[in-house]
Scaffold this motif. Structure first.
Motif, mmCIF file in Angstrom:
data_model
loop_
_atom_site.group_PDB
_atom_site.id
_atom_site.type_symbol
_atom_site.label_atom_id
_atom_site.label_comp_id
_atom_site.label_asym_id
_atom_site.label_seq_id
_atom_site.Cartn_x
_atom_site.Cartn_y
_atom_site.Cartn_z
ATOM 1 N N THR A 1 18.099 13.405 57.385
ATOM 2 C CA THR A 1 17.669 14.308 56.266
ATOM 3 C C THR A 1 17.415 13.804 55.057
ATOM 4 O OG1 THR A 1 20.173 14.167 55.694
ATOM 5 C CG2 THR A 1 19.511 15.616 57.431
ATOM 6 N N GLU B 1 22.773 12.711 58.356
ATOM 7 C CA GLU B 1 22.803 13.221 56.992
ATOM 8 C C GLU B 1 22.881 12.124 55.916
ATOM 9 O OE1 GLU B 1 25.285 16.422 55.970
ATOM 10 O OE2 GLU B 1 24.965 17.487 58.110
ATOM 11 N N ALA C 1 13.053 13.002 56.913
ATOM 12 C CA ALA C 1 12.696 14.502 56.104
ATOM 13 C C ALA C 1 11.896 14.319 54.875
ATOM 14 C CB ALA C 1 13.906 15.431 55.918
ATOM 15 N N LEU D 1 16.800 21.832 66.922
ATOM 16 C CA LEU D 1 16.847 20.390 67.115
ATOM 17 C C LEU D 1 18.063 19.939 68.017
ATOM 18 C CD1 LEU D 1 16.666 19.374 63.392
ATOM 19 C CD2 LEU D 1 15.115 18.800 64.854
ATOM 20 N N VAL E 1 21.038 14.752 64.561
ATOM 21 C CA VAL E 1 20.683 14.682 62.826
ATOM 22 C C VAL E 1 21.765 13.871 62.130
ATOM 23 C CG1 VAL E 1 20.788 16.432 60.835
ATOM 24 C CG2 VAL E 1 19.987 17.256 63.148
ATOM 25 N N GLN F 1 16.309 26.281 62.664
ATOM 26 C CA GLN F 1 16.048 24.723 62.977
ATOM 27 C C GLN F 1 16.808 23.964 63.373
ATOM 28 O OE1 GLN F 1 14.526 23.811 58.798
ATOM 29 N NE2 GLN F 1 12.362 24.335 59.364
ATOM 30 N N ALA F 2 18.153 24.236 63.004
ATOM 31 C CA ALA F 2 19.392 23.546 63.576
ATOM 32 C C ALA F 2 19.195 23.504 64.942
ATOM 33 C CB ALA F 2 20.570 23.682 62.728
ATOM 34 N N PRO G 1 19.207 20.683 58.138
ATOM 35 C CA PRO G 1 18.766 21.826 58.829
ATOM 36 C C PRO G 1 19.657 22.859 59.007
ATOM 37 C CG PRO G 1 17.727 19.770 59.870
ATOM 38 C CD PRO G 1 18.984 19.475 59.028
ATOM 39 N N VAL H 1 10.890 19.121 60.296
ATOM 40 C CA VAL H 1 11.714 19.559 61.575
ATOM 41 C C VAL H 1 10.599 19.690 62.566
ATOM 42 C CG1 VAL H 1 12.877 21.292 62.686
ATOM 43 C CG2 VAL H 1 13.838 20.550 60.272
ATOM 44 N N HIS H 2 9.539 20.283 62.180
ATOM 45 C CA HIS H 2 8.356 20.457 63.150
ATOM 46 C C HIS H 2 7.921 19.180 63.522
ATOM 47 C CE1 HIS H 2 4.683 21.684 64.989
ATOM 48 N NE2 HIS H 2 4.018 20.985 64.131
#
Length: 354
Positions: free
Chosen positions: A191, A214, A168, A205, A212, A201-202, A197, A174-175
């Motif tokens: 992240t 973190e 990130a 994914l 994800v 968005q979350a 997200p 995210v895209h």
């Protein structure tokens, strides 16, 4: 009819000594695909044109250019070598140098290089591209263009079905993760320093099976000169074979400040760009832009096409100006326009060896 140079003869032109004149119809600032293709169009239109190239192409770290029909996988340096040779074969010039300032005076536009050289132009085509501003993570810059990539269309096939991480780094991250999921079903989103997200968005994914992770990323794990993992701040290593980053970009356009032309924030939030219309014309008279400096998403083919269009538009603009002056001289043979027209014709004859 003029003879069209074949590639076999074009190659020999690469070795010519750089020549520097005082005045040109068009000065192209930037010697990438957009600049060279713009210069090629102008040279074929019998315009005096010079390309000023600082020699720092954005895609230099990449092994090959991808998605370019007929040149798939060609090393970037070879593509530029061919382009320079083709421009020179039609009478255009390519010189090495970095532009310090551009300004307007009574004679038109004046470009000054960092080494003190100056050149006058009737029009400018700016194709200086962008600078990628990577996150401050140890190892990213060293692997940039290798296992650390940004564009799935440029690099996706080369990391097909590998374990891909996405770091990130901005509003498009995210895209970016959703895009790279097309090339691998093993994608992990880091992240780093951003908030995890949330909301839609979350959900996106999770629906695509993108894990994800973190927490801040502290660095990369390299084994045998290959990326093998992403190291988190707590020491955990997540095995990855490639890492995608969507860096902020900065337009190489500081030298245009003297013309009142400054980069703006791109609507996508990805960084800076030089605004222009669909033809490449900027808000400053006589200045055009093409390639990544005005369209951060352009790949090599699109950048080259934009350079070609801008070159054609500049030639058309010069023709319109010359026609207005010719009409004024025709109406009044003793006017200042008539004298200027005679000087212009003499200069043109000299350029074409007449």
């Amino acid at each position: 009819m003029a003879e069209v140079p074949a590639w076999s003869s074009v190659k020999e032109v690469v070795t010519v000594t750089e020549r520097w004149d005082n005045e040109y119809d068009v000065v192209v600032i930037g010697g990438g695909a957009a600049g060279l293709n713009g210069a090629l169009m102008l040279a074929r239109a019998r315009r005096s044109v010079v390309v000023i190239d600082a020699g720092a192409p954005r895609n230099a770290p990449a092994d090959g250019v991808h998605g370019l029909l007929g040149r798939e996988g060609m090393p970037p340096a070879e593509l530029l070598e061919r382009g320079r040779a083709e421009v020179r074969a039609y009478g255009g010039q390519v010189v090495t140098g970095e532009v310090a300032t551009a300004a307007r005076d009574a004679a038109g536009l004046t470009v000054t290089l960092t080494d003190g050289r100056t050149v006058h132009a009737r029009r400018l085509l700016v194709t200086t591209g962008l600078v990628d501003e990577l996150p401050d993570v140890p190892g990213l810059r060293e692997r940039w263009g290798r296992e650390v990539v940004h564009c799935p269309y440029c690099h996706g096939w080369e990391i097909l079905d590998r374990a891909i991480g996405v770091l990130a780094a901005g509003p498009l991250s995210v895209h970016q993760a959703l895009m790279f999921r097309q090339w691998s079903d093993d994608v992990t989103f880091f992240t780093h320093t951003a908030a995890p997200p949330a909301g839609e968005q979350a959900e996106q994914l999770a629906a695509r099976g993108i894990r994800v992770v973190e927490g801040p990323v502290a660095g990369l794990e390299i084994t045998g000169d290959r990326l093998t993992g992403v190291r988190l701040g707590d020491g955990t290593v997540v095995a990855r074979e490639a890492l995608a980053v969507a860096p902020r970009v900065a337009a190489r356009a500081g030298f245009l400040a003297g013309l009142g032309l400054r980069p703006a924030e791109h609507p996508s939030g990805a960084g800076e760009y030089l605004p222009s219309d669909a033809t490449g014309r900027t808000e400053v008279a006589d200045v055009w832009a093409a390639g990544n400096v005005t369209d951060p998403t352009s790949q090599v083919g699109a950048a080259a096409a934009a350079g070609a269009q801008a070159g054609a538009r500049i030639n058309g603009d010069l023709i319109a100006e010359e026609t207005r002056r010719a009409v004024a001289a025709y109406r009044d043979p003793f006017s200042a326009e008539s004298e200027a027209r005679v000087c212009e014709l003499v200069a043109g004859d000299r350029r074409h060896g007449l």
